[in-house]
Scaffold this motif. Structure first.
Motif, short mmCIF file in Angstrom:
data_model
loop_
_atom_site.label_atom_id
_atom_site.label_comp_id
_atom_site.label_asym_id
_atom_site.label_seq_id
_atom_site.Cartn_x
_atom_site.Cartn_y
_atom_site.Cartn_z
N GLY A 46 29.82 12.21 -59.62
CA GLY A 46 30.76 12.36 -60.73
C GLY A 46 32.19 12.45 -60.24
O GLY A 46 32.67 11.57 -59.52
N ASP A 47 32.87 13.53 -60.59
CA ASP A 47 34.27 13.71 -60.20
C ASP A 47 34.44 14.10 -58.74
O ASP A 47 35.57 14.29 -58.28
CB ASP A 47 34.93 14.75 -61.10
N GLY A 48 33.34 14.27 -58.01
CA GLY A 48 33.42 14.47 -56.57
C GLY A 48 33.68 15.89 -56.11
O GLY A 48 33.90 16.11 -54.91
N LEU A 49 33.62 16.87 -56.99
CA LEU A 49 33.97 18.23 -56.60
C LEU A 49 32.93 18.86 -55.68
O LEU A 49 33.29 19.60 -54.75
CB LEU A 49 34.18 19.10 -57.84
N LEU A 50 31.65 18.59 -55.92
CA LEU A 50 30.63 19.13 -55.03
C LEU A 50 30.75 18.50 -53.65
O LEU A 50 30.66 19.19 -52.63
CB LEU A 50 29.23 18.90 -55.60
N ALA A 51 30.95 17.19 -53.60
CA ALA A 51 31.10 16.51 -52.31
C ALA A 51 32.29 17.09 -51.54
O ALA A 51 32.23 17.28 -50.32
CB ALA A 51 31.28 15.01 -52.52
N VAL B 242 34.60 6.64 -62.64
CA VAL B 242 34.55 8.05 -62.27
C VAL B 242 34.65 8.20 -60.76
O VAL B 242 35.35 9.08 -60.25
CB VAL B 242 33.25 8.70 -62.79
N LEU B 243 33.97 7.31 -60.04
CA LEU B 243 34.00 7.38 -58.58
C LEU B 243 35.41 7.13 -58.04
O LEU B 243 35.82 7.75 -57.05
CB LEU B 243 33.02 6.36 -58.00
N ASP B 244 36.15 6.27 -58.68
CA ASP B 244 37.53 6.05 -58.26
C ASP B 244 38.35 7.33 -58.35
O ASP B 244 39.19 7.61 -57.49
CB ASP B 244 38.18 4.95 -59.12
N ARG B 245 38.12 8.11 -59.39
CA ARG B 245 38.82 9.39 -59.51
C ARG B 245 38.34 10.38 -58.47
O ARG B 245 39.11 11.19 -57.95
CB ARG B 245 38.65 9.94 -60.92
N GLY C 11 39.88 10.85 -54.68
CA GLY C 11 41.05 11.67 -54.39
C GLY C 11 40.72 13.12 -54.06
O GLY C 11 41.62 13.88 -53.69
N GLU C 12 39.45 13.51 -54.19
CA GLU C 12 39.08 14.91 -53.96
C GLU C 12 38.93 15.26 -52.49
O GLU C 12 39.11 16.41 -52.10
CB GLU C 12 37.78 15.24 -54.70
N ALA C 13 38.56 14.30 -51.65
CA ALA C 13 38.35 14.58 -50.23
C ALA C 13 38.42 13.28 -49.44
O ALA C 13 37.87 12.26 -49.87
CB ALA C 13 37.00 15.27 -50.01
N GLU C 14 39.06 13.33 -48.30
CA GLU C 14 39.21 12.13 -47.46
C GLU C 14 37.99 11.91 -46.58
O GLU C 14 37.69 10.77 -46.22
CB GLU C 14 40.46 12.27 -46.59
N ARG C 15 37.30 12.98 -46.20
CA ARG C 15 36.21 12.86 -45.23
C ARG C 15 34.85 12.66 -45.89
O ARG C 15 33.82 13.11 -45.37
CB ARG C 15 36.18 14.10 -44.33
#
Length: 203
Positions: free
Chosen positions: A38-43, A62-65, A68-72
């Motif tokens: 989803g929005d990548g917060l868990l990752a 959604v994956l595009d957004r 921006g949550e984490a580079e690694r």
């Protein structure tokens, strides 16, 4: 600082239970797959613990957004049921995703297949109530939701929503016991359950 800790701006039911996933990560784990990121917060939270983090979602926008949550994090767009990962992971994690898959049994087996021997499947999921204890926890969840929403504010994620879930808590528990022997299942307030399973070591 984890996004699950007090003081972070965003809060919702899924973020609230990220700690359940983080607590299930073994000390010796090196790799993790976030299914339905989803929005990548868990990752992003997992990337603060582990150096090898992959995250998959079928929704490209959604994956595009999430990127921006984490580079690694290695972000992947595709269907977890058919995506050619070419590897397994020490932890396969999922929050509010399993009920999106067309078949509960097949979904659990796929998560198990993607888990390395000795690794862990960690799921926080949604289901519908079918027993008196479910309805009692549902009422507790409503009260908890109201109190925490007033205290922290409620952040609405941008991922697609499937509601109501097609399977009940009882069905999830039964299916997990059949497909993932030894799995630990527990109900959570705010309309969630936790499912933790350790895959046997090879041999």
């Amino acid at each position: 600082m984890s996004r699950t800790e007090p003081g972070r701006r965003r809060w919702n039911h899924n973020i609230h239970y990220h700690q359940v996933i983080l607590d299930a990560v073994p000390a010796n784990a090196r790799s993790v797959l976030d299914v339905g990121t989803g929005d990548g917060l868990l990752a992003a939270d997992l990337s603060e613990r582990l150096g090898d983090v992959s995250a998959i979602d079928s929704d490209a926008a959604v994956l595009d957004r999430a990127r921006g949550e984490a580079e690694r994090v290695e972000w992947m767009c595709g269907d977890v049921m058919s995506y050619p990962f070419g590897r397994t992971f020490d932890v396969v994690a999922s929050v509010a995703t399993l009920h999106h898959l067309p078949d509960l049994r097949a979904g659990l087996l796929r998560l198990a297949d993607l888990t390395a021997p000795g690794g862990v499947v960690a799921v926080v999921g949604l289901a519908h109530s079918s027993r008196p204890t479910d309805y009692a926890l549902h009422l507790v969840g409503i009260l908890q939701h109201r109190w925490l929403s007033r205290r922290r504010g409620y952040w609405e994620h941008s991922a697609p929503i499937v509601w109501p879930p097609s399977h009940s808590y009882s069905e999830v528990r039964r299916c997990a016991r059949e497909q993932l022997p030894g799995a630990r299942f527990r109900r959570l307030a705010m309309f969630r359950y936790a499912l933790i399973w350790q895959k046997p070591n090879a041999g």
